[in-house]
Scaffold this motif. Sequence first.
Motif, PDB file in Angstrom:
ATOM      1  N   UNK A  24       0.905  -1.249   0.154  1.00  0.00           N
ATOM      2  CA  UNK A  24       0.045  -0.035   0.077  1.00  0.00           C
ATOM      3  C   UNK A  24       0.971   1.023   0.031  1.00  0.00           C
ATOM      4  N   UNK A  25       2.033   1.280   0.857  1.00  0.00           N
ATOM      5  CA  UNK A  25       2.953   2.427   0.978  1.00  0.00           C
ATOM      6  C   UNK A  25       3.478   2.637  -0.369  1.00  0.00           C
ATOM      7  N   UNK A  26       3.981   1.465  -1.003  1.00  0.00           N
ATOM      8  CA  UNK A  26       4.854   1.637  -2.206  1.00  0.00           C
ATOM      9  C   UNK A  26       3.748   2.224  -3.123  1.00  0.00           C
ATOM     10  N   UNK A  27       2.428   1.677  -3.114  1.00  0.00           N
ATOM     11  CA  UNK A  27       1.575   2.167  -4.317  1.00  0.00           C
ATOM     12  C   UNK A  27       1.430   3.751  -4.183  1.00  0.00           C
ATOM     13  N   UNK A  28       1.522   4.078  -3.069  1.00  0.00           N
ATOM     14  CA  UNK A  28       1.385   5.629  -2.635  1.00  0.00           C
ATOM     15  C   UNK A  28       2.280   6.599  -3.617  1.00  0.00           C
ATOM     16  N   UNK A  29       3.420   5.852  -3.949  1.00  0.00           N
ATOM     17  CA  UNK A  29       4.424   6.865  -4.614  1.00  0.00           C
ATOM     18  C   UNK A  29       4.264   6.681  -6.152  1.00  0.00           C
ATOM     19  N   UNK A  30       3.318   5.921  -6.788  1.00  0.00           N
ATOM     20  CA  UNK A  30       3.036   5.985  -8.082  1.00  0.00           C
ATOM     21  C   UNK A  30       2.727   7.412  -8.790  1.00  0.00           C
ATOM     22  N   UNK A  35       2.605  -3.207 -11.510  1.00  0.00           N
ATOM     23  CA  UNK A  35       2.222  -4.653 -10.928  1.00  0.00           C
ATOM     24  C   UNK A  35       3.440  -5.394 -10.152  1.00  0.00           C
ATOM     25  N   UNK A  36       4.643  -4.994 -10.487  1.00  0.00           N
ATOM     26  CA  UNK A  36       5.687  -5.411  -9.816  1.00  0.00           C
ATOM     27  C   UNK A  36       5.700  -5.005  -8.252  1.00  0.00           C
ATOM     28  N   UNK A  37       5.186  -3.947  -8.085  1.00  0.00           N
ATOM     29  CA  UNK A  37       5.120  -3.231  -6.822  1.00  0.00           C
ATOM     30  C   UNK A  37       4.405  -4.049  -5.830  1.00  0.00           C
ATOM     31  N   UNK A  38       3.464  -4.710  -6.730  1.00  0.00           N
ATOM     32  CA  UNK A  38       2.063  -5.445  -5.837  1.00  0.00           C
ATOM     33  C   UNK A  38       2.649  -6.772  -5.785  1.00  0.00           C
ATOM     34  N   UNK A  56       5.064 -12.528  -3.624  1.00  0.00           N
ATOM     35  CA  UNK A  56       5.828 -13.563  -3.839  1.00  0.00           C
ATOM     36  C   UNK A  56       7.035 -13.937  -3.005  1.00  0.00           C
ATOM     37  N   UNK A  57       7.792 -12.758  -2.355  1.00  0.00           N
ATOM     38  CA  UNK A  57       8.627 -12.957  -1.365  1.00  0.00           C
ATOM     39  C   UNK A  57       8.172 -13.457  -0.159  1.00  0.00           C
TER      40      UNK A  57
END
Length: 470
Positions: A121-127, A137-140, A145-146
């Motif tokens: 969620x926090x990573x998507x805020x930087x889009x 999609x990679x951010x999600x 996967x990890x």
Amino acid sequence: MNKLENVAAERSVLAGLLNFGKDFYGEVSDIISISSFSKDIHQVLFRVTQSVLENEDKATIPSLLAKATQLELEGFISKQIEVIKALQSFPVDYKGSIQQAKVIRKLEITRNARAKLKQVHDSLDSVTGEESIYDILSKIESPIIEFTTSLSTGTDNEPANIFADIENYLIHLAENPVQNVGVPTPWPLMNGALGGGIRQRSVSIIASRTGCGKSHIGRAVAVHNALNNLPSLLLDTELTSDKQISRTVASLTRVTIGDIETGKFGEDLIVRNKVIQDSKKLQTIPFKYLNVSGKSFQEILSVTRRWVIKHVGKGDDGDYKPSLLVFDYMKLMGSDISKDAKEYQVLGQNITLLQDLCVQCNMACLTFVQTNRDGISVEDLSIIAGSDRLSHLASNVCVLKIKSPEEINEDGVANGNIRFISLKDRDGTTLAPDDYINYQREGQFSIFREIGLKSQLSKAFESDDKHEEF
């Protein structure tokens, strides 16, 4: 908000440790850890009790206080004596407490999953909207996967006696022999040069100058394994789907690429029917293809992850089923270019990410690289263009070279126009340092014929039925 905790279950596990001692600890040590407990007091009690039971059969109040002193936790534990006594007298069932250990472990996993989703969620805020769909999609996907991969491998971290069942292991191998340990190519000698095929969870590299047949080998290996029901993904940076189709059909039917592409094969009814009939077997094989030119390497990894999840899946053991990735080829993609990073740094990072993905997904990977200009006359790992990390992280590095007129004259025309050389192999190549494999590349049919080792061939013409071709 649900705190995802079960205090009663945590107390039950602690009571089990204090009442049943080392035997119970052995049962739950692979299930839980300090972070499985949600309360600070429970984490500390588990840490101290765990430390005692690693060396003693039972955890008593004196042994807990002594261990707490060593861990510099005496002040905390001394204030919890009444809590410890209550746990020691707690009515607890052995098997029931093991089940409670599983409960708190699942709650821990769920807490970690929620934290991972917050990270997404926090990573998507930087889009900003300037990113590609694949980058978003990679951010999600990457964190998820990890996380799921860590769950499937996280419990297998205890050192073990790997020779404990060696007799049965060797009997199994003897009674179930295989021709290749890894994923095979269509060519037996090449498999030997690769140390028994392309190994799972590793990257094999074939290097060459342009025009030597890298794309042909990549396609042939992917189709060959898909025909044998191994899920295979071909990612291509140069050709297109129609070119891949025409070359595959040409190699299967022995009709020229030109006649396939132009439709001239249809002029002869017998040839037309043969081409169509022979190609039908391609319709249902587990083979996927995508041209990835212009995509960043992160996008390419995302494409591969989605393919593994959707088309490969996991087996009963929780691990991903075996699969094959053919990536043609490893180079600096346009969107990977950075003012601050050198080409060798980017390529080194990319091969590391690719190797990690192979390990996570139980995947074998064959990829290709260009040799630099030194590759025309030099035959060692220095000819790998871009980064020595490419060769350092690969399990195998081989070189494909077009023979010079002098080499063709020396070896004999019947012994092919391509040399295949092994430069590095962690699994035991069959090639001697000064030996190589001879191939005849017939471009009009998209065929590679394996002729034999230089050390074993004479200039006498060998009949075609002795050669492996694809």
